[in-house]
Design a protein around this motif. Structure first.
Motif, PDB file in Angstrom:
ATOM      1  N   LEU A 181       6.587  20.642  77.927  1.00 14.03           N
ATOM      2  CA  LEU A 181       6.294  20.857  79.340  1.00 14.03           C
ATOM      3  C   LEU A 181       5.012  21.662  79.542  1.00 14.03           C
ATOM      4  N   GLU A 182       4.795  22.639  78.695  1.00 12.95           N
ATOM      5  CA  GLU A 182       3.641  23.521  78.872  1.00 12.95           C
ATOM      6  C   GLU A 182       2.351  22.917  78.312  1.00 12.95           C
ATOM      7  N   GLU A 183       2.400  22.413  77.102  1.00 11.11           N
ATOM      8  CA  GLU A 183       1.174  21.970  76.432  1.00 11.11           C
ATOM      9  C   GLU A 183       0.823  20.511  76.726  1.00 11.11           C
ATOM     10  N   ILE A 184       1.808  19.629  76.705  1.00  5.79           N
ATOM     11  CA  ILE A 184       1.559  18.201  76.938  1.00  5.79           C
ATOM     12  C   ILE A 184       1.629  17.893  78.424  1.00  5.79           C
ATOM     13  N   GLY A 185       2.636  18.427  79.081  1.00  4.77           N
ATOM     14  CA  GLY A 185       2.790  18.229  80.512  1.00  4.77           C
ATOM     15  C   GLY A 185       3.472  16.921  80.860  1.00  4.77           C
ATOM     16  N   VAL A 186       3.786  16.764  82.134  1.00  5.89           N
ATOM     17  CA  VAL A 186       4.414  15.558  82.650  1.00  5.89           C
ATOM     18  C   VAL A 186       3.577  15.042  83.809  1.00  5.89           C
ATOM     19  N   ALA A 187       3.588  13.732  84.013  1.00  5.74           N
ATOM     20  CA  ALA A 187       2.783  13.110  85.064  1.00  5.74           C
ATOM     21  C   ALA A 187       3.638  12.839  86.292  1.00  5.74           C
ATOM     22  N   PHE A 188       3.185  13.312  87.445  1.00  3.57           N
ATOM     23  CA  PHE A 188       3.758  12.948  88.737  1.00  3.57           C
ATOM     24  C   PHE A 188       2.721  12.084  89.431  1.00  3.57           C
ATOM     25  N   VAL A 189       2.875  10.766  89.316  1.00  2.00           N
ATOM     26  CA  VAL A 189       1.822   9.844  89.720  1.00  2.00           C
ATOM     27  C   VAL A 189       1.947   9.471  91.194  1.00  2.00           C
ATOM     28  N   GLU A 190       0.791   9.359  91.853  1.00  4.57           N
ATOM     29  CA  GLU A 190       0.699   8.926  93.250  1.00  4.57           C
ATOM     30  C   GLU A 190       1.624   9.742  94.146  1.00  4.57           C
ATOM     31  N   ASN A 191       1.678  11.045  93.924  1.00  3.87           N
ATOM     32  CA  ASN A 191       2.611  11.899  94.665  1.00  3.87           C
ATOM     33  C   ASN A 191       1.946  13.245  94.968  1.00  3.87           C
ATOM     34  N   PRO A 192       1.045  13.287  95.948  1.00  2.93           N
ATOM     35  CA  PRO A 192       0.370  14.549  96.286  1.00  2.93           C
ATOM     36  C   PRO A 192       1.337  15.668  96.654  1.00  2.93           C
ATOM     37  N   ARG A 193       2.445  15.316  97.303  1.00  7.05           N
ATOM     38  CA  ARG A 193       3.408  16.354  97.687  1.00  7.05           C
ATOM     39  C   ARG A 193       3.960  17.060  96.459  1.00  7.05           C
ATOM     40  N   ALA A 194       4.318  16.282  95.430  1.00  8.48           N
ATOM     41  CA  ALA A 194       4.860  16.885  94.215  1.00  8.48           C
ATOM     42  C   ALA A 194       3.830  17.786  93.551  1.00  8.48           C
ATOM     43  N   LEU A 195       2.585  17.332  93.472  1.00  5.42           N
ATOM     44  CA  LEU A 195       1.539  18.141  92.835  1.00  5.42           C
ATOM     45  C   LEU A 195       1.350  19.452  93.595  1.00  5.42           C
TER      46      LEU A 195
END
Length: 516
Positions: free
Chosen positions: A59-73
């Protein structure tokens, strides 16, 4: 289960006899399972700590993608994560801290309060197959599913004693436009059954429709919906490590409404996750933590379920495989990780890769069902009807699996050691060299002492041969016909039905008729 109260129907009598039979039937539904047996823990403390530490690293180093979701970002950034483009890097401990507000156990209400289920703790709730575009039966073979098939599976689920839940997309009705079919599917669950059900997740607006229809349905239930959980929904993560906007939009709609989401990585080992058990568990945990944490960013306290759909892969053909030892190991381990997080656990089912309800289907499904029982699963989707790797909902396998779920109920119960369970009176009465068939203890207990199948054949060879030498699939086909012939819908207030129909009509007027 349909139990004949008035005895077997006569061979003649036509409509009058059929009406008499229906009035002599009652629907018997078992309460959700509460385990009296321990879970099977296969990972020691060191292994669990390694997997948990590695998940935090992911979670910290690689991370996860929240695609096409400005609210989540935006929400993740405000919570303290680092956002680089669409990739979210979650500092150690943040996701787990956010997950802490999710309930360890919650009630999903049904329109019939007797069918309410408790999800979490030592409980196990069984729900049918979900998602196949095809159906199969002995008479019609394999074909695309229709709304009539969907209705039939909902009816079979309603009449199955050991199923606690009506499920969701029990098959995909391909004769209804894509944008409209969720309305008909929900209506079927709401009117043809009174068990709990699942909402639509194929587009955020369909999740919103699901919430709106559920609010209408529960006007007829004491207290109304009033923020209570009346739906679960299946939110699949696009493994590896990707949260798409469609599924997250549905999650947002349900979490805001206080409805439950199953946060479930979709793992085919070797394709969507590492081939190793520990590596797969690391990815599963990272994905679930990120998904659950996001649900809590939307609404702290929103009910969620730690999901793990895991299969292995045939390295020659690339096809998913089921009932394998590696998938079992992942499921056992995921159950331990879920319990350490204090979350309800979803996994397992009557999984198989077979094309027919045959020996392969039986072996693989039995392995998968027993794995689910022993791994501590709280919500088991696909508990009956699954065929061909999830591409097919099978009528015959539905009733065969539903029958076998009775074994899970019996295995989950603690062994009685009260005075009756000890059987000492029987041992004293019979003594050396006798038999127990006629003793008082047997006479008092014979009706409930042993689990009895409603499908399998235990008759002598001669009787079996005289009756047509039917195999299990043929017996199951007869049971399907019998159950659907005896079906009667549970009562529903006419005003509620009319309001649901009006809502559906309004929505269908503005939705497209496209079939793709």
């Amino acid at each position: 289960m349909v139990e004949a109260v008035a005895g077997r129907r006569a061979r003649s009598g036509g409509g009058a006899a059929r009406r008499a039979e229906r009035t002599g039937m009652r629907i018997e539904a078992a309460r959700f399972i509460t385990r009296g047996i321990p879970n099977l823990d296969i990972l020691n403390e060191e292994a669990l700590e390694i997997i948990e530490a590695n998940a935090e690293t992911v979670l910290e180093e690689i991370g996860v993608a929240f695609v096409e979701n400005p609210r989540a970002l935006k929400l993740w950034k405000e919570a303290g994560a680092t956002v680089e483009g669409e990739r979210v890097h979650i500092p150690r401990g943040l996701a787990r801290k956010l997950c802490a507000t999710a309930p360890a156990q919650f009630t999903q209400i049904a329109r019939n309060p007797e069918r309410n289920v408790e999800i979490g703790g030592k409980n196990l709730v069984l729900a049918p197959v979900y998602g196949p575009p095809f159906v199969r039966d002995n008479s019609g073979g394999r074909r695309y599913a229709t709304m009539a098939d969907f209705n039939n599976f909902v009816k079979l689920g309603y009449m199955s004693k050991w199923l606690h839940h009506s499920g969701g997309t029990v098959c995909e009705p391909t004769d209804i436009p894509v944008a409209k079919r969720h309305l008909d599917m929900l209506m079927a669950h709401m009117t043809l059954s009174d068990k709990p059900f699942m909402g639509s997740v194929t587009e955020p607006s369909r999740a919103e429709d699901s919430v709106a229809m559920t609010e209408i349905l529960f006007k007829g239930v004491d207290g109304g919906l009033n923020g209570r959980c009346a739906m679960t929904s299946l939110i699949n993560i696009n493994s590896p490590l990707t949260f798409d906007s469609v599924m997250m939009g549905a999650l947002e709609a349900y979490a805001e409404a206080g409805q439950a989401c199953i946060i479930s990585p979709f793992i085919v080992g070797g394709a969507m996750a590492p081939v190793s058990v520990a590596g797969t568990l690391t990815q599963v945990l990272a994905e679930v933590m990120a998904g659950v944490a996001y649900s809590q960013l939307i609404r702290p306290g929103a009910p969620v379920i730690f999901g793990a759909f895991v299969t292995s892969i045939d390295m020659n053909s690339g096809a998913p495989t089921f009932g394998t030892p590696e998938a079992s190991q992942v499921t056992y381990g995921a159950g331990q990780l879920a319990r350490r997080m204090g979350l309800p656990f979803r996994s397992a089912g009557a999984f198989c890769g077979s094309k027919l309800p045959d020996a392969q289907a039986g072996y693989e499904s039995a392995n998968s069902l027993n794995m689910g029982l022993l791994s501590g699963v709280n919500f088991m989707l696909h508990a009956c009807g699954w065929l061909e790797g999830g591409l097919v909902s099978s009528y015959e396998k539905f009733v065969m699996d539903a029958d076998q779920l009775g074994i899970l109920h019996r295995l989950a119960a603690a062994v009685p050691v009260d005075e009756n369970g000890q059987g000492m009176d029987a041992i004293r009465e019979v003594g050396p060299g006798g038999h127990y068939l006629g003793c008082a203890h047997t006479q008092a207990n014979y009706q409930t002492a042993f689990w009895k199948s409603e499908v399998l054949d235990y008759k002598p060879f001669e009787t079996w041969e005289e009756e047509g030498a039917r195999d299990t699939a043929a017996l199951a086909s007869e049971r399907v016909t019998r159950l659907l012939g005896a079906y009667e819908a549970p009562p529903l207030d006419a005003g509620i039905r009319e309001e649901l129909e009006a809502f559906i009509a309004r929505r269908k007027e503005v939705l497209p008729d496209a079939m793709a």
